[in-house]
Design a protein around this motif. Structure first.
Motif: not given
Length: 127
Positions: A90-94
């Protein structure tokens, strides 16, 4: 002119939770279809969730598998993304996104559907 400010990202351990917020200014959020997208390093930006103007309708990408919930409080001009049981992937820029177009067109999974975007908030999930 509509401005979106997303926030709430951070570092969390796998299995933990975060709640992202997106505050709109320039006009009432009640006339806007709202969405969340995310982009991991080296990957394409992908659809995460969307909700209709009233909040009655909601949809999610299959990869979320029931772990995330999009909601809105139109009185506060704010949309939320509650993220539970977080995984390293789920690691990401949202990014939050908004449009005057109607959710019921069925086009809310496309980036091109949205006219306004937040600056993004980083979510990092450690194992």
């Amino acid at each position: 002119q509509v401005q979106l400010k997303d926030s709430g990202g951070g570092l969390v351990q796998a299995g933990g939770s975060l709640r992202l917020s997106c505050v709109a200014s320039g006009r009432t959020i009640s006339v806007l279809t709202m969405g969340w997208f995310r982009q991991a390093p080296g990957k394409e930006r992908e659809f995460v969730a969307a909700t209709s103007r009233s909040g009655l309708m909601r949809d999610y990408t299959d990869s979320i598998a029931g772990r995330f919930t999009i909601s809105r409080d139109n009185a506060k001009n704010t949309v939320y993304l509650q993220m539970n049981s977080l995984k390293p992937e789920d690691t990401a820029v949202y990014y939050c996104a908004a449009t005057l177009q109607n959710y019921y067109t069925g086009n809310y999974k496309k980036q091109s559907f949205y006219d306004y975007w937040g600056q993004g908030t980083q979510v990092t999930v450690s194992s």
